[in-house]
Design a protein around this motif. Structure first.
Motif, short mmCIF file in Angstrom:
data_model
loop_
_atom_site.label_atom_id
_atom_site.label_comp_id
_atom_site.label_asym_id
_atom_site.label_seq_id
_atom_site.Cartn_x
_atom_site.Cartn_y
_atom_site.Cartn_z
N THR A 108 0.76 -1.41 0.15
CA THR A 108 0.08 0.03 0.11
C THR A 108 0.97 1.50 0.00
N ARG A 109 0.24 2.29 -0.16
CA ARG A 109 1.05 3.58 -0.38
C ARG A 109 -0.47 4.11 -0.30
N PRO A 110 -0.46 5.77 0.13
CA PRO A 110 -0.78 7.18 0.39
C PRO A 110 -1.39 7.43 -1.04
N SER A 111 -2.56 8.61 -1.42
CA SER A 111 -2.44 8.91 -2.50
C SER A 111 -1.80 9.98 -2.86
N PRO A 112 -0.43 10.56 -3.61
CA PRO A 112 -0.20 11.39 -3.84
C PRO A 112 -1.00 13.05 -3.74
N ASP A 113 -1.60 12.79 -4.12
CA ASP A 113 -2.66 14.03 -4.08
C ASP A 113 -3.54 14.50 -3.25
N ARG A 114 -3.75 12.91 -2.24
CA ARG A 114 -4.82 13.43 -1.37
C ARG A 114 -4.03 13.59 -0.52
N LEU A 115 -2.38 13.77 0.34
CA LEU A 115 -1.88 13.86 1.47
C LEU A 115 -2.89 14.99 2.27
N PRO A 116 -2.53 16.21 1.85
CA PRO A 116 -3.41 16.88 3.08
C PRO A 116 -4.69 16.94 3.60
N VAL B 271 -4.96 13.41 3.78
CA VAL B 271 -4.72 11.64 4.53
C VAL B 271 -4.17 12.41 5.62
N TYR B 272 -3.59 13.79 6.24
CA TYR B 272 -2.72 13.67 6.91
C TYR B 272 -3.63 14.44 8.42
N ARG B 273 -4.71 15.79 7.58
CA ARG B 273 -6.26 15.88 8.55
C ARG B 273 -6.91 15.09 9.24
N THR B 274 -7.56 13.62 8.67
CA THR B 274 -8.22 12.44 8.63
C THR B 274 -7.29 11.47 9.27
N LEU B 275 -5.74 11.37 9.09
CA LEU B 275 -4.84 9.63 9.76
C LEU B 275 -4.52 10.22 10.30
N GLY B 276 -3.36 11.08 10.31
CA GLY B 276 -2.04 11.20 10.54
C GLY B 276 -0.54 10.83 9.40
N THR B 277 -0.28 10.68 10.18
CA THR B 277 0.88 10.09 9.24
C THR B 277 1.63 8.43 9.50
N ASP B 278 0.58 8.09 10.53
CA ASP B 278 0.71 6.66 11.08
C ASP B 278 -0.59 5.96 10.03
N TYR B 279 -1.17 6.78 8.96
CA TYR B 279 -2.36 5.37 8.33
C TYR B 279 -2.50 4.35 8.23
N ALA B 280 -1.22 3.96 8.26
CA ALA B 280 -1.46 2.31 8.14
C ALA B 280 -1.45 2.09 8.71
N ARG C 107 -3.08 3.06 10.83
CA ARG C 107 -4.30 2.65 11.61
C ARG C 107 -5.51 2.01 11.19
N VAL C 108 -5.34 2.10 10.14
CA VAL C 108 -6.35 1.88 9.18
C VAL C 108 -6.97 0.31 8.33
N LEU C 109 -5.56 -0.77 8.11
CA LEU C 109 -5.66 -1.38 6.97
C LEU C 109 -5.64 -2.74 8.28
N PRO C 110 -5.30 -2.58 9.34
CA PRO C 110 -5.54 -3.85 10.35
C PRO C 110 -7.16 -4.72 10.20
N SER C 111 -8.32 -2.93 10.39
CA SER C 111 -8.95 -3.29 9.95
C SER C 111 -9.98 -3.46 9.25
N GLU D 282 -10.98 -0.79 -2.92
CA GLU D 282 -12.15 -0.33 -2.84
C GLU D 282 -12.62 0.20 -1.07
N ARG D 283 -12.07 -0.48 -0.36
CA ARG D 283 -12.37 -0.09 1.16
C ARG D 283 -11.25 1.02 1.44
N ALA D 284 -9.62 0.73 0.25
CA ALA D 284 -8.47 1.51 0.50
C ALA D 284 -8.49 2.46 -0.09
N ARG D 285 -10.02 2.77 -1.46
CA ARG D 285 -9.33 3.62 -1.55
C ARG D 285 -10.12 5.36 -1.51
N PHE D 286 -11.44 4.41 -0.36
CA PHE D 286 -12.49 5.60 0.82
C PHE D 286 -11.38 6.59 1.54
#
Length: 290
Positions: free
Chosen positions: A103-111, A113-122, A124-128, A163-167
């Motif tokens: 996985t990798r963050p979407s480069p165009d949506r980084l602002p 990503v930081y507002r909602t998940l922070g830098t430890d997005y993986a 926070r999201v991937l295990p669940s 589909e889930r990760a794109r959200f």
């Protein structure tokens, strides 16, 4: 001491202090107004007045306002994540499954990503989402189907995870099943079933072999009976046929004895060469009839 000299010295010291302060401020401003973005990374800037800016900074060196702004660097290269899960199959068998995702963050949506998940997005999201996806997909297949249709299962997991990760503005590059094991009881049952199938195949082979051997004996007996019938018919039709067979047998006996180191003396009866009597018996009545 001359007061003028004292005043000049104080004035020089003040100018030196101001020069040092100005130089220090200039060095601080220059060093804190530049930031670098390394290859494979992107950056967003946090401003103390307006918050996260919407601009995404690409690789290279960029300007910022000292103290008012600070950069937040993101690694946008694909990173592996290993997740283990225990799920129940459609036939209620417990399955231990291991999944590796890139996985990798979407480069165009980084602002965002930081507002909602922070830098430890993986973390926070991937295990669940991976655990939930694995349980939902595994529950659609039987234990045997999970083994024979592994590629289909992996494709379903990837489709749902994408589909889930794109959200969450996360890009999924690859999904692979690294481990797929079952409970000890199920493995023992599968092994016992395989042994039973092998025994059944072996018994089937033995039955078929016995049937073939029986058919071979029948064919051989029919051939011998047919051969005996043909020989009997030949003897009845031509009595000289028996004499010919005796000559062939005598030839074989003579060849065997001649190749032996011992000396053996046999009469005509032992060599089956008493053909005169047989010929006389068979030709006598014929001669009389003539």
């Amino acid at each position: 001491m001359n007061p003028q000299n004292i005043t000049a010295a104080a004035s020089g010291a003040g100018m030196l202090v101001r020069a040092l302060l100005f130089g220090g401020a200039a060095v601080y401003g220059v060093s804190n107004s530049l930031f670098n973005v390394e290859g494979g990374h992107r950056a967003v800037v946090f401003n103390r007045l307006v918050g996260i800016k919407d601009t995404v900074y690409a690789e290279g060196t960029h300007l910022m306002l000292p103290w008012f702004e600070r950069p937040i660097i993101y690694d946008v290269r694909a990173r592996p994540s290993l997740i283990q899960s225990t799920s129940g199959s459609k036939d209620l068998q417990m399955v231990n499954i291991g999944l590796r995702v890139l996985t990798r963050p979407s480069p165009d949506r980084l602002p965002e990503v930081y507002r909602t998940l922070g830098t430890d997005y993986a973390e926070r999201v991937l295990p669940s989402i991976i655990q939930e996806t694995l349980k939902s997909v595994v529950a659609q297949y039987n234990a045997s189907q999970l083994l024979t249709m592994r590629e289909v299962v992996s494709r379903d997991i990837r489709r749902i995870l994408t589909e889930r990760a794109r959200f969450f503005n996360i890009i999924l590059d690859d999904v692979s099943i690294t481990q797929l094991t079952f409970s000890k009881v199920y493995e023992a049952a599968v092994e016992a079933k395989q042994v039973a199938q092998q025994d059944a195949e072996r018994a089937k082979f033995i039955v078929e072999k016995a049937s073939q051997e029986k058919q071979s004996l029948i064919v051989r007996a029919q051939g011998e009976a047919q051969s005996a019938k043909l020989i009997g018919d030949a003897i009845q039709q031509n009595p000289a046929f028996l004499a010919l067979r005796k000559i062939e047998a005598a030839r074989e006996i003579a060849h065997t004895i001649s190749s032996s180191a011992n000396k053996v003396y046999l009469n005509a009866d032992s060599l089956l060469l008493n053909l005169g009597e047989h010929i006389t018996e068979n030709t006598g009545p014929t001669a009389k009839k003539r």
